[in-house]
Design a protein around this motif. Structure first.
Motif, PDB file in Angstrom:
ATOM      1  N   THR A  15       0.824  -1.020   0.161  1.00 45.13           N
ATOM      2  CA  THR A  15       0.026  -0.534  -0.316  1.00 45.13           C
ATOM      3  C   THR A  15       0.835   1.681  -0.035  1.00 45.13           C
ATOM      4  OG1 THR A  15       0.418   0.461   2.030  1.00 45.13           O
ATOM      5  CG2 THR A  15      -1.214  -0.535   1.413  1.00 45.13           C
ATOM      6  N   PRO A  16       0.562   2.253  -0.610  1.00 43.01           N
ATOM      7  CA  PRO A  16       0.804   3.803  -0.497  1.00 43.01           C
ATOM      8  C   PRO A  16       0.348   4.258   1.417  1.00 43.01           C
ATOM      9  CG  PRO A  16      -0.613   4.145  -1.507  1.00 43.01           C
ATOM     10  CD  PRO A  16      -0.737   2.154  -1.420  1.00 43.01           C
ATOM     11  N   LEU A  17       2.315   3.826   1.368  1.00 38.56           N
ATOM     12  CA  LEU A  17       2.163   4.785   2.922  1.00 38.56           C
ATOM     13  C   LEU A  17       1.864   5.733   3.653  1.00 38.56           C
ATOM     14  CD1 LEU A  17       4.297   1.551   4.547  1.00 38.56           C
ATOM     15  CD2 LEU A  17       1.669   1.933   4.845  1.00 38.56           C
ATOM     16  N   ARG A  18       2.738   6.718   2.207  1.00 35.58           N
ATOM     17  CA  ARG A  18       2.738   8.276   2.421  1.00 35.58           C
ATOM     18  C   ARG A  18       0.962   7.966   2.807  1.00 35.58           C
ATOM     19  NH1 ARG A  18       7.758   7.346   1.097  1.00 35.58           N
ATOM     20  NH2 ARG A  18       8.815   8.038   2.850  1.00 35.58           N
ATOM     21  N   MET A  19       0.252   8.411   1.626  1.00 35.92           N
ATOM     22  CA  MET A  19      -0.847   8.626   1.207  1.00 35.92           C
ATOM     23  C   MET A  19      -2.071   8.253   2.432  1.00 35.92           C
ATOM     24  SD  MET A  19      -3.301   7.510  -2.085  1.00 35.92           S
ATOM     25  CE  MET A  19      -3.534   6.180  -1.434  1.00 35.92           C
ATOM     26  N   ARG A  20      -1.494   6.900   2.934  1.00 34.45           N
ATOM     27  CA  ARG A  20      -2.166   5.972   4.058  1.00 34.45           C
ATOM     28  C   ARG A  20      -2.119   7.367   5.447  1.00 34.45           C
ATOM     29  NH1 ARG A  20      -1.240   0.353   5.485  1.00 34.45           N
ATOM     30  NH2 ARG A  20      -3.260   0.839   6.828  1.00 34.45           N
ATOM     31  N   ILE A  56      -9.456   5.408  16.540  1.00 35.26           N
ATOM     32  CA  ILE A  56      -9.566   4.639  15.937  1.00 35.26           C
ATOM     33  C   ILE A  56      -8.597   4.979  14.632  1.00 35.26           C
ATOM     34  CG2 ILE A  56     -10.334   3.054  14.098  1.00 35.26           C
ATOM     35  CD1 ILE A  56     -12.795   2.344  15.722  1.00 35.26           C
ATOM     36  N   THR A  57      -8.697   6.110  14.059  1.00 34.96           N
ATOM     37  CA  THR A  57      -7.562   6.443  12.843  1.00 34.96           C
ATOM     38  C   THR A  57      -6.204   6.714  13.373  1.00 34.96           C
ATOM     39  OG1 THR A  57      -9.663   7.498  12.533  1.00 34.96           O
ATOM     40  CG2 THR A  57      -7.784   8.041  11.233  1.00 34.96           C
ATOM     41  N   ALA A  58      -6.101   7.500  15.137  1.00 32.66           N
ATOM     42  CA  ALA A  58      -5.166   7.242  15.433  1.00 32.66           C
ATOM     43  C   ALA A  58      -4.026   6.549  15.575  1.00 32.66           C
ATOM     44  CB  ALA A  58      -5.169   8.677  16.866  1.00 32.66           C
ATOM     45  N   VAL A  59      -4.755   5.333  15.948  1.00 34.13           N
ATOM     46  CA  VAL A  59      -3.864   3.745  16.188  1.00 34.13           C
ATOM     47  C   VAL A  59      -3.589   3.145  14.658  1.00 34.13           C
ATOM     48  CG1 VAL A  59      -4.659   1.599  16.333  1.00 34.13           C
ATOM     49  CG2 VAL A  59      -5.393   3.061  17.858  1.00 34.13           C
ATOM     50  N   ASP A  60      -4.512   3.985  13.449  1.00 36.71           N
ATOM     51  CA  ASP A  60      -3.969   3.589  12.186  1.00 36.71           C
ATOM     52  C   ASP A  60      -2.976   4.402  11.371  1.00 36.71           C
ATOM     53  OD1 ASP A  60      -3.754   2.203   9.270  1.00 36.71           O
ATOM     54  OD2 ASP A  60      -4.960   4.502   8.988  1.00 36.71           O
ATOM     55  N   LEU A  65       3.018   4.649  10.643  1.00 34.80           N
ATOM     56  CA  LEU A  65       4.644   5.641  10.503  1.00 34.80           C
ATOM     57  C   LEU A  65       5.045   4.696  10.916  1.00 34.80           C
ATOM     58  CD1 LEU A  65       3.303   8.718  13.258  1.00 34.80           C
ATOM     59  CD2 LEU A  65       4.456   8.491  10.816  1.00 34.80           C
ATOM     60  N   ARG A  66       4.967   3.510  11.996  1.00 39.84           N
ATOM     61  CA  ARG A  66       5.821   2.036  11.974  1.00 39.84           C
ATOM     62  C   ARG A  66       6.590   1.504  11.212  1.00 39.84           C
ATOM     63  NH1 ARG A  66       4.865  -3.276  13.591  1.00 39.84           N
ATOM     64  NH2 ARG A  66       6.263  -4.159  15.198  1.00 39.84           N
ATOM     65  N   HIS A  67       5.075   1.134   9.939  1.00 43.57           N
ATOM     66  CA  HIS A  67       5.363   0.829   8.987  1.00 43.57           C
ATOM     67  C   HIS A  67       6.745   1.511   7.957  1.00 43.57           C
ATOM     68  CE1 HIS A  67       2.561  -3.026   8.836  1.00 43.57           C
ATOM     69  NE2 HIS A  67       2.970  -2.814  10.451  1.00 43.57           N
ATOM     70  N   GLN A  75       7.377  -0.644   2.565  1.00 44.25           N
ATOM     71  CA  GLN A  75       7.133   0.737   1.473  1.00 44.25           C
ATOM     72  C   GLN A  75       8.363   0.935   0.518  1.00 44.25           C
ATOM     73  OE1 GLN A  75       7.175   4.644   3.494  1.00 44.25           O
ATOM     74  NE2 GLN A  75       6.739   5.163   1.277  1.00 44.25           N
ATOM     75  N   PRO A  76       7.959  -0.781  -0.186  1.00 46.66           N
ATOM     76  CA  PRO A  76       9.447  -0.710  -1.482  1.00 46.66           C
ATOM     77  C   PRO A  76       9.189   0.570  -2.275  1.00 46.66           C
ATOM     78  CG  PRO A  76       7.469  -2.473  -1.712  1.00 46.66           C
ATOM     79  CD  PRO A  76       6.598  -1.748  -0.092  1.00 46.66           C
TER      80      PRO A  76
END
Length: 99
Positions: A15-20, A56-60, A65-67, A75-76
């Protein structure tokens, strides 16, 4: 040019982590604003709902951020090839043939 699909995307989906991250930050901001609004207008049920959604959104956001901080495995970039498909022990490598 994008690399070919590996065939096991549900297992190794990317997944595009920065967008998430930015979408979750946007959601946290809106939910906090909604919580404050509902507290001001004296709607405790809706304030609790928006506060729960903010949590819930803060936990996500923390998970994302951890990933991101764990590095390119989670995040290849474009230079990292797709994962190899999972094969059965008795299955020879190569394209599958229909019976």
């Amino acid at each position: 040019m994008r690399p070919n699909r590996s065939g096991d995307e549900p297992v190794h989906a990317r997944t595009p982590l920065r967008m998430r991250f930015w979408l979750s930050l946007w959601g946290v901001l809106w939910m906090v604003a909604g919580t404050v609004f509902f507290i001001v207008v004296d709607e405790p049920v809706w304030a609790a709902v928006t506060a729960a959604l903010a949590a819930i959104t803060a936990v996500d956001m923390v998970v994302v951020l951890r990933h991101i901080r764990q590095g390119p495995h989670f995040q290849p970039g474009r230079s990292i090839p797709p994962y190899e498909p999972v094969r059965q022990d008795d299955e020879p490598p190569g394209p599958k043939r229909l019976p």
